[in-house]
Design an enzyme around this catalytic site. Sequence first.
Site, PDB file in Angstrom:
ATOM      1  N   TYR A  40      16.078  30.001   8.189  1.00 42.29           N
ATOM      2  CA  TYR A  40      14.893  30.767   8.604  1.00 42.29           C
ATOM      3  C   TYR A  40      14.868  30.959  10.107  1.00 42.29           C
ATOM      4  O   TYR A  40      15.111  30.031  10.877  1.00 42.29           O
ATOM      5  CB  TYR A  40      13.615  30.013   8.213  1.00 42.29           C
ATOM      6  N   LYS A  74       0.842  -1.204   0.000  1.00 39.40           N
ATOM      7  CA  LYS A  74       0.000   0.000   0.000  1.00 39.40           C
ATOM      8  C   LYS A  74       0.877   1.254   0.000  1.00 39.40           C
ATOM      9  O   LYS A  74       2.069   1.185   0.344  1.00 39.40           O
ATOM     10  CB  LYS A  74      -0.919  -0.026   1.222  1.00 39.40           C
TER      11      LYS A  74
HETATM   12  C1  LIG Z   1      -0.440  -1.842   6.776  1.00 35.42           C
HETATM   13  C2  LIG Z   1      -1.061  -3.114   7.161  1.00 35.42           C
HETATM   14  C3  LIG Z   1      -0.293  -4.281   7.261  1.00 35.42           C
HETATM   15  C4  LIG Z   1       1.220  -4.278   7.172  1.00 35.42           C
HETATM   16  O1  LIG Z   1       1.733  -3.752   8.367  1.00 35.42           O
HETATM   17  P1  LIG Z   1       3.316  -3.746   8.689  1.00 35.42           P
HETATM   18  O2  LIG Z   1       3.377  -3.300  10.094  1.00 35.42           O
HETATM   19  O3  LIG Z   1       3.924  -2.764   7.749  1.00 35.42           O
HETATM   20  O4  LIG Z   1       3.815  -5.109   8.466  1.00 35.42           O
HETATM   21  C5  LIG Z   1      -0.957  -5.491   7.465  1.00 35.42           C
HETATM   22  N1  LIG Z   1      -2.297  -5.525   7.613  1.00 35.42           N
HETATM   23  C6  LIG Z   1      -3.069  -4.418   7.576  1.00 35.42           C
HETATM   24  C7  LIG Z   1      -4.524  -4.540   7.751  1.00 35.42           C
HETATM   25  C8  LIG Z   1      -2.481  -3.176   7.359  1.00 35.42           C
HETATM   26  O5  LIG Z   1      -3.229  -2.074   7.341  1.00 35.42           O
END
Ligand SMILES: *Cc1c(COP(=O)(O)O)cnc(C)c1O
Length: 388
Positions: free
Chosen positions: A269, A51
């Site tokens: 800044y 994702k």
């Molecule tokens: C993002 C996510 C994962 C992966 O999580 P990690 O901590 O990066 O391994 C797995 N399951 C769900 C439902 C998620 O939202």
Amino acid sequence: MPRDDEMISPFGSDLAYRIGSRLTVSLSAIVANYSVLRARAGSARVAAVVKADAYGLGAVQILQALREAGCSDFFVADVAEARRLSPYRLGADLYVLNGFQPGAEETCAALGITPVINSLEQAEHWAITAERLGCVLPAALQIDSGMSRLGLQPTEIDKLAQRSGWFERVSVRLIMSHLACADEPAHRANASQRRRFVDLSRRLPKAPLSLANSAGVFLPKPYHFDLVRPGLALYGIGSIPGQKLEPAFRVDARVIQVRSIEAGAGVGYGLSFKAKRPSRVATVAMGYADGWPRQLSNRGSAYHKGIKLPFAGRVSMDTILLDVTNLPDGALGLGDYVELVGDHQTIEDVAADAGTIPYEILAGLGRRLARKYTREALASPAGRCQSQ
Ligand SMILES: *Cc1c(COP(=O)(O)O)cnc(C)c1O
């Protein structure tokens, strides 16, 4: 030496890769981490969570590398991400964690995407779509086992379980839930979520089960069920007792200018940094627009050949100023690279300095960074005389 076609950038040519600050991703390290997770997961299938453009590292390239390595289940957050990856998946399953918004059902169905159904409303929409198309559609069902974020609650599970027609229209590929405290192995919520997950899943027709993210893979075997869903660990982040994940990326910022300043001169800044001694300051092409947090103002560091270069003053949109007084005069010049993530500083270090978590920094890396994908272990970029 990587071939030119392995160098890609948001600007579509390798030229930009040579001129910008850069993110280098080792696909071989990600594949190696996938193997570590596979060994750890035993008989459970290991999916890959890609994702948010694989946490900012590049979902297309990473999906392709992991597909070659035998991964056949990928998770993204929304339908747009799934749509972008769909042409590359070569028969692998693509799950959409957030499910779909009203109106996206047909797109999901046409692309053969597996939505994660989180509510009765989504369940209803999906069955209606199946009916309209006259086919059986795939889905994952998410159960809220205690995190209160996504998924069906007990009464909703019972309602769905009673609709036998629904299960004729929809083929449930996976029943899943998510752990809130997996990164704290001793936390009581882990066991209670697991118990709740098992109990609630029994109210539904039998399907493969999935509970563990990366941290969950490193919990004992009873947490693994039929499929595990790591993201972060694939990208080399986190540590497992007795096992080493390979660093999968590095970030190098490029020097634009170096100057000498007098003791007492202000920097950046708000002039929030004042030189205590005659100093040298290097300006590098990286800023909060590239995802380097402004919270690192006067707190963060870069490295050059192992020497720490503290941030001087505020992080601005396109530049960061480094106190390079500890380097020999002339050690850094236009076009040289300094390390932001690499051999001397991990993303965990950066996140700690910024008061956040590695996920946030990774996922926020800007589109302006040139990206390079390699099948080799990560090496520091050479200085300004490199020939590539
Ligand atoms: C993002 C996510 C994962 C992966 O999580 P990690 O901590 O990066 O391994 C797995 N399951 C769900 C439902 C998620 O939202």
